[in-house]
Design a protein around this motif. Structure first.
Motif, PDB file in Angstrom:
ATOM      1  N   LEU A  51      22.690  14.569 -44.941  1.00 34.80           N
ATOM      2  CA  LEU A  51      23.152  14.002 -46.002  1.00 34.80           C
ATOM      3  C   LEU A  51      24.400  14.493 -46.436  1.00 34.80           C
ATOM      4  CD1 LEU A  51      22.833  11.863 -48.596  1.00 34.80           C
ATOM      5  CD2 LEU A  51      21.693  13.672 -49.707  1.00 34.80           C
ATOM      6  N   ILE A  52      24.636  15.957 -46.648  1.00 31.01           N
ATOM      7  CA  ILE A  52      25.796  16.384 -47.203  1.00 31.01           C
ATOM      8  C   ILE A  52      26.952  16.350 -45.832  1.00 31.01           C
ATOM      9  CG2 ILE A  52      26.780  18.729 -47.674  1.00 31.01           C
ATOM     10  CD1 ILE A  52      24.343  19.366 -49.080  1.00 31.01           C
ATOM     11  N   ALA A  53      26.590  16.429 -44.807  1.00 31.53           N
ATOM     12  CA  ALA A  53      27.703  16.215 -43.838  1.00 31.53           C
ATOM     13  C   ALA A  53      28.384  14.918 -43.654  1.00 31.53           C
ATOM     14  CB  ALA A  53      26.874  16.504 -42.345  1.00 31.53           C
ATOM     15  N   ARG A  54      27.340  13.992 -43.941  1.00 33.11           N
ATOM     16  CA  ARG A  54      27.772  12.474 -44.165  1.00 33.11           C
ATOM     17  C   ARG A  54      28.846  12.045 -45.219  1.00 33.11           C
ATOM     18  NH1 ARG A  54      26.388   7.641 -41.501  1.00 33.11           N
ATOM     19  NH2 ARG A  54      24.685   8.724 -40.436  1.00 33.11           N
ATOM     20  N   ILE A  55      28.485  12.674 -46.517  1.00 31.57           N
ATOM     21  CA  ILE A  55      29.056  12.232 -47.627  1.00 31.57           C
ATOM     22  C   ILE A  55      29.795  13.323 -48.341  1.00 31.57           C
ATOM     23  CG2 ILE A  55      28.121  10.080 -47.975  1.00 31.57           C
ATOM     24  CD1 ILE A  55      26.347  11.098 -50.087  1.00 31.57           C
ATOM     25  N   GLY A  56      29.613  14.496 -47.787  1.00 31.67           N
ATOM     26  CA  GLY A  56      30.529  15.746 -48.378  1.00 31.67           C
ATOM     27  C   GLY A  56      30.099  16.314 -49.744  1.00 31.67           C
ATOM     28  N   ARG A  57      30.984  16.325 -50.569  1.00 30.46           N
ATOM     29  CA  ARG A  57      30.885  16.864 -52.076  1.00 30.46           C
ATOM     30  C   ARG A  57      29.886  16.017 -52.810  1.00 30.46           C
ATOM     31  NH1 ARG A  57      33.210  20.595 -55.559  1.00 30.46           N
ATOM     32  NH2 ARG A  57      34.699  20.971 -54.034  1.00 30.46           N
ATOM     33  N   ARG A  58      30.080  15.043 -52.805  1.00 29.72           N
ATOM     34  CA  ARG A  58      29.160  13.829 -53.343  1.00 29.72           C
ATOM     35  C   ARG A  58      27.640  13.946 -53.057  1.00 29.72           C
ATOM     36  NH1 ARG A  58      29.547   8.810 -52.423  1.00 29.72           N
ATOM     37  NH2 ARG A  58      31.045   8.822 -50.773  1.00 29.72           N
ATOM     38  N   GLY A  59      27.691  14.399 -51.614  1.00 28.04           N
ATOM     39  CA  GLY A  59      26.086  14.771 -51.067  1.00 28.04           C
ATOM     40  C   GLY A  59      25.591  15.640 -51.729  1.00 28.04           C
ATOM     41  N   ALA A  60      26.436  16.918 -52.035  1.00 30.74           N
ATOM     42  CA  ALA A  60      25.956  18.173 -52.439  1.00 30.74           C
ATOM     43  C   ALA A  60      25.470  17.849 -54.117  1.00 30.74           C
ATOM     44  CB  ALA A  60      26.957  19.112 -52.500  1.00 30.74           C
ATOM     45  N   ALA A  61      26.250  17.170 -54.520  1.00 31.34           N
ATOM     46  CA  ALA A  61      26.104  16.965 -56.211  1.00 31.34           C
ATOM     47  C   ALA A  61      24.829  15.817 -56.383  1.00 31.34           C
ATOM     48  CB  ALA A  61      27.313  16.097 -56.777  1.00 31.34           C
ATOM     49  N   TYR A  62      24.738  15.111 -55.282  1.00 30.63           N
ATOM     50  CA  TYR A  62      23.459  13.988 -55.503  1.00 30.63           C
ATOM     51  C   TYR A  62      22.213  14.965 -55.090  1.00 30.63           C
ATOM     52  CZ  TYR A  62      26.549  10.217 -55.133  1.00 30.63           C
ATOM     53  OH  TYR A  62      27.416   9.362 -55.096  1.00 30.63           O
ATOM     54  N   SER A  63      22.434  16.022 -53.929  1.00 33.64           N
ATOM     55  CA  SER A  63      21.130  16.819 -53.889  1.00 33.64           C
ATOM     56  C   SER A  63      20.685  17.575 -54.848  1.00 33.64           C
ATOM     57  CB  SER A  63      21.707  17.842 -52.473  1.00 33.64           C
ATOM     58  OG  SER A  63      20.753  18.757 -52.122  1.00 33.64           O
ATOM     59  N   VAL A  64      21.619  18.215 -55.725  1.00 32.51           N
ATOM     60  CA  VAL A  64      21.322  18.949 -56.665  1.00 32.51           C
ATOM     61  C   VAL A  64      20.641  18.155 -57.893  1.00 32.51           C
ATOM     62  CG1 VAL A  64      21.983  20.628 -58.790  1.00 32.51           C
ATOM     63  CG2 VAL A  64      23.093  20.758 -56.340  1.00 32.51           C
ATOM     64  N   LEU A  65      21.313  16.856 -58.208  1.00 32.03           N
ATOM     65  CA  LEU A  65      20.790  16.231 -59.331  1.00 32.03           C
ATOM     66  C   LEU A  65      19.286  15.819 -58.755  1.00 32.03           C
ATOM     67  CD1 LEU A  65      23.732  13.879 -60.202  1.00 32.03           C
ATOM     68  CD2 LEU A  65      22.465  15.679 -61.643  1.00 32.03           C
ATOM     69  N   ILE A  66      19.034  15.196 -57.749  1.00 33.19           N
ATOM     70  CA  ILE A  66      17.719  14.876 -57.105  1.00 33.19           C
ATOM     71  C   ILE A  66      16.680  15.968 -57.460  1.00 33.19           C
ATOM     72  CG2 ILE A  66      16.134  13.864 -55.325  1.00 33.19           C
ATOM     73  CD1 ILE A  66      18.774  12.287 -54.459  1.00 33.19           C
ATOM     74  N   LYS A  67      17.039  17.249 -56.907  1.00 31.46           N
ATOM     75  CA  LYS A  67      16.190  18.327 -57.068  1.00 31.46           C
ATOM     76  C   LYS A  67      15.755  18.516 -58.490  1.00 31.46           C
ATOM     77  CE  LYS A  67      17.296  20.506 -52.775  1.00 31.46           C
ATOM     78  NZ  LYS A  67      18.057  21.670 -51.875  1.00 31.46           N
ATOM     79  N   ILE A  68      17.037  18.422 -59.592  1.00 30.35           N
ATOM     80  CA  ILE A  68      16.458  18.720 -60.805  1.00 30.35           C
ATOM     81  C   ILE A  68      15.391  17.625 -61.261  1.00 30.35           C
ATOM     82  CG2 ILE A  68      17.628  18.801 -63.290  1.00 30.35           C
ATOM     83  CD1 ILE A  68      20.077  19.767 -62.136  1.00 30.35           C
ATOM     84  N   LEU A  69      15.832  16.495 -60.914  1.00 28.23           N
ATOM     85  CA  LEU A  69      14.754  15.355 -61.308  1.00 28.23           C
ATOM     86  C   LEU A  69      13.311  15.640 -60.794  1.00 28.23           C
ATOM     87  CD1 LEU A  69      14.131  12.605 -62.655  1.00 28.23           C
ATOM     88  CD2 LEU A  69      14.979  11.563 -60.614  1.00 28.23           C
ATOM     89  N   LEU A  70      13.240  15.888 -59.509  1.00 25.24           N
ATOM     90  CA  LEU A  70      11.996  16.164 -58.810  1.00 25.24           C
ATOM     91  C   LEU A  70      11.384  17.259 -59.617  1.00 25.24           C
ATOM     92  CD1 LEU A  70      12.649  15.166 -55.277  1.00 25.24           C
ATOM     93  CD2 LEU A  70      11.438  13.895 -56.705  1.00 25.24           C
ATOM     94  N   SER A  71      11.779  18.550 -59.638  1.00 27.84           N
ATOM     95  CA  SER A  71      11.330  19.548 -60.338  1.00 27.84           C
ATOM     96  C   SER A  71      11.109  19.424 -61.706  1.00 27.84           C
ATOM     97  CB  SER A  71      12.428  20.698 -60.353  1.00 27.84           C
ATOM     98  OG  SER A  71      13.061  20.989 -59.030  1.00 27.84           O
ATOM     99  N   THR A  72      11.691  18.651 -62.635  1.00 31.98           N
ATOM    100  CA  THR A  72      11.175  18.157 -63.872  1.00 31.98           C
ATOM    101  C   THR A  72       9.731  17.408 -63.802  1.00 31.98           C
ATOM    102  OG1 THR A  72      13.445  18.480 -64.541  1.00 31.98           O
ATOM    103  CG2 THR A  72      11.838  17.212 -65.988  1.00 31.98           C
ATOM    104  N   LEU A  73       9.798  16.576 -62.830  1.00 30.87           N
ATOM    105  CA  LEU A  73       8.921  15.702 -62.744  1.00 30.87           C
ATOM    106  C   LEU A  73       7.405  16.655 -62.296  1.00 30.87           C
ATOM    107  CD1 LEU A  73      10.044  12.576 -60.959  1.00 30.87           C
ATOM    108  CD2 LEU A  73       9.234  12.424 -63.269  1.00 30.87           C
ATOM    109  N   LEU A  74       7.610  17.492 -61.328  1.00 29.53           N
ATOM    110  CA  LEU A  74       6.707  18.314 -60.800  1.00 29.53           C
ATOM    111  C   LEU A  74       5.859  19.056 -61.974  1.00 29.53           C
ATOM    112  CD1 LEU A  74       4.882  19.626 -58.679  1.00 29.53           C
ATOM    113  CD2 LEU A  74       6.849  21.253 -58.678  1.00 29.53           C
ATOM    114  N   LEU A  75       7.001  19.603 -62.897  1.00 28.19           N
ATOM    115  CA  LEU A  75       6.362  20.541 -64.233  1.00 28.19           C
ATOM    116  C   LEU A  75       5.647  19.672 -65.172  1.00 28.19           C
ATOM    117  CD1 LEU A  75       8.192  22.701 -62.917  1.00 28.19           C
ATOM    118  CD2 LEU A  75       8.687  23.434 -65.317  1.00 28.19           C
ATOM    119  N   ASN A  76       6.294  18.242 -65.156  1.00 28.42           N
ATOM    120  CA  ASN A  76       5.381  17.406 -66.308  1.00 28.42           C
ATOM    121  C   ASN A  76       3.927  17.075 -65.704  1.00 28.42           C
ATOM    122  OD1 ASN A  76       7.022  16.608 -68.579  1.00 28.42           O
ATOM    123  ND2 ASN A  76       8.523  15.515 -67.053  1.00 28.42           N
ATOM    124  N   HIS A  77       3.651  16.895 -64.448  1.00 34.76           N
ATOM    125  CA  HIS A  77       2.393  16.647 -63.851  1.00 34.76           C
ATOM    126  C   HIS A  77       1.553  18.132 -63.496  1.00 34.76           C
ATOM    127  CE1 HIS A  77       3.002  12.382 -63.588  1.00 34.76           C
ATOM    128  NE2 HIS A  77       4.243  12.612 -63.181  1.00 34.76           N
TER     129      HIS A  77
END
Length: 432
Positions: A51-77
């Motif tokens: 993903l990061i190889a394809r879209i570069g910096r935006r891919g890294a930002a998306y990766s961090v945001l998605i991991k924050i979201l999934l981590s928050t969902l995990l703690l909620n459950h």
């Protein structure tokens, strides 16, 4: 600043996936939401590199945001209150990801955003009339500070790694350029050796040929005079002998020009004036009314240490070749002059570029060799003499490899020791 792009899945991603699957199937194994979220994090970690190889910096930002979201969902459950969940270290994933792919400031920003996401888990407790104890606030502060500590440590290593990679790349580029210059210097040295050997051979042959030619020409002229009235046909044939001897003499003279050591009359000269005179001379010898001339002369050019007449011969020859290569009335001849440094020596580079068919790759290495020519009526000494004159000046000449159509010859001449700077900036087009 992002690190080096990863275009393929790495073996370490399988290890990530294995550990996250282990977390997913730890007791209690009936928590389907926990398992699905951890599997989602593992799959996303597996696909993060492409993903990061394809879209570069935006891919890294998306990766961090998605991991924050999934981590928050995990703690909620997991756990009674999300803030107290034993799975809170999952927030290290977005923190470390940011530290790997971003600079220090951006890493601190993403770590602060991760900490806010973790603290947001306290919001439901406020609606249920729970309050954070002093000990709880202390534990929460320690966890958040450890987020920042991990981010800084990992980011320090990541930044240093990127710096080392950048230095290695710069060193590799420098070595490649040095090797290229070394190969070019070796080629020039071999060419100079060939020129010297062939020059001596040409001088000997030219002297040996010139003597019998003189005898043949004198005999043919005497024969033509005696037979002029009594036998006109034989007199005409004798005239042919005399004219062909003249042509051979001209050829021998070119051999001697190539072989004879140049007695250079070196003085500081304005190179743009020499090029302009060479252009005017070439126009006189081979007029091409439809060819467009474009001059690109840099300002404040240093004087070069040159023999005026011989340098004019060099550029006139190159310009004539350009006219002949365009083989018609239409085309573009571009003359460029700019300061340059070659092998640690300051000087001036003159580029003669045409819009003709160019020089085939198969003969690029041979065009400066004596007696090599692609012209039907050529002798193969023009560029050899040009190269010899430039070498005698301590300069260099080369055919620039360029994907654009046409040929581009670049001549470097060293600057005079005490250059006199003149402002002669020109960029003009003209029809000749």
């Amino acid at each position: 600043m992002l690190g080096r792009k990863q275009s393929a899945v790495r073996w370490i991603d399988f290890i990530w996936l294995l550990f996250l699957l282990g977390l997913a199937f730890l007791p209690p194994i009936n928590e389907i939401h926990k398992q699905l979220i951890l599997i989602a994090i593992g799959v996303f970690q597996f696909l993060e590199g492409p993903l990061i190889a394809r879209i570069g910096r935006r891919g890294a930002a998306y990766s961090v945001l998605i991991k924050i979201l999934l981590s928050t969902l995990l703690l909620n459950h997991t756990g009674g209150f999300a803030i107290e969940s034993n799975y809170y270290p999952i927030y290290y994933l977005p923190v470390i990801t940011a530290a790997i792919y971003f600079g220090t400031v951006a890493t601190l920003f993403w770590t602060a955003l991760t900490s806010l996401a973790y603290c947001s888990l306290l919001i439901p407790a406020a609606f249920l009339d729970y309050e954070v104890t002093e000990e709880g606030a202390y534990v929460l502060a320690i966890r958040i500070l450890f987020f920042f500590l991990a981010a800084i440590v990992v980011n320090q290593f990541a930044v240093e790694n990127r710096r080392q990679i950048r230095q290695s790349q710069e060193l590799s580029d420098t070595l490649e350029e040095t090797n290229h210059q070394l190969r070019r210097a070796e080629a020039e040295a071999r060419r100079s050796e060939r020129l010297a050997a062939l020059g001596q051979l040409s001088a000997g042959l030219a002297h040996e040929i010139r003597n019998p030619l003189g005898v043949i020409k004198g005999s043919a002229e005497m024969l033509s005079q005696k037979l002029r009235d009594s036998q006109p046909l034989e007199s005409e044939l004798a005239g042919y002998i005399s004219s062909e001897v003249n042509r051979l003499n001209a050829l021998v003279a070119r051999f001697l020009d190539f072989a004879r050591p140049q007695n250079l009359d070196l003085h500081p000269k304005n190179i743009s004036e020499i090029v302009d005179r060479a252009l005017a001379s070439a126009q006189t010898q081979s007029p091409h009314p439809g060819v467009q001339i474009e001059r690109r002369y840099a300002a404040n050019l240093p004087d070069v240490l040159a023999d005026d007449q011989l340098c004019e011969l060099v550029f006139a020859n190159l310009i004539l070749n350009a006219f002949q290569a365009m083989n018609g009335n239409n085309g573009l001849l571009r003359l460029s002059i700019s300061p340059e440094t070659s092998h640690g020596s300051a000087g001036v580079a003159v580029t003669v570029e045409d819009s003709g068919p160019g020089v085939p790759a198969a003969i690029r290495e041979q065009i400066f060799n004596p007696f090599f020519t692609s012209k039907k009526d050529g002798v193969g000494l023009g560029l050899a003499i040009v190269a010899k004159i430039v070498d005698d000046h301590g300069g260099s000449i080369r055919l620039v490899n360029d994907p654009a159509p046409g040929a581009r010859f670049r001549v470097f001449l060293p600057a005079a020791r005490t250059p006199v700077l003149r402002s002669q900036s020109r960029h003009e087009g003209a029809k000749i």
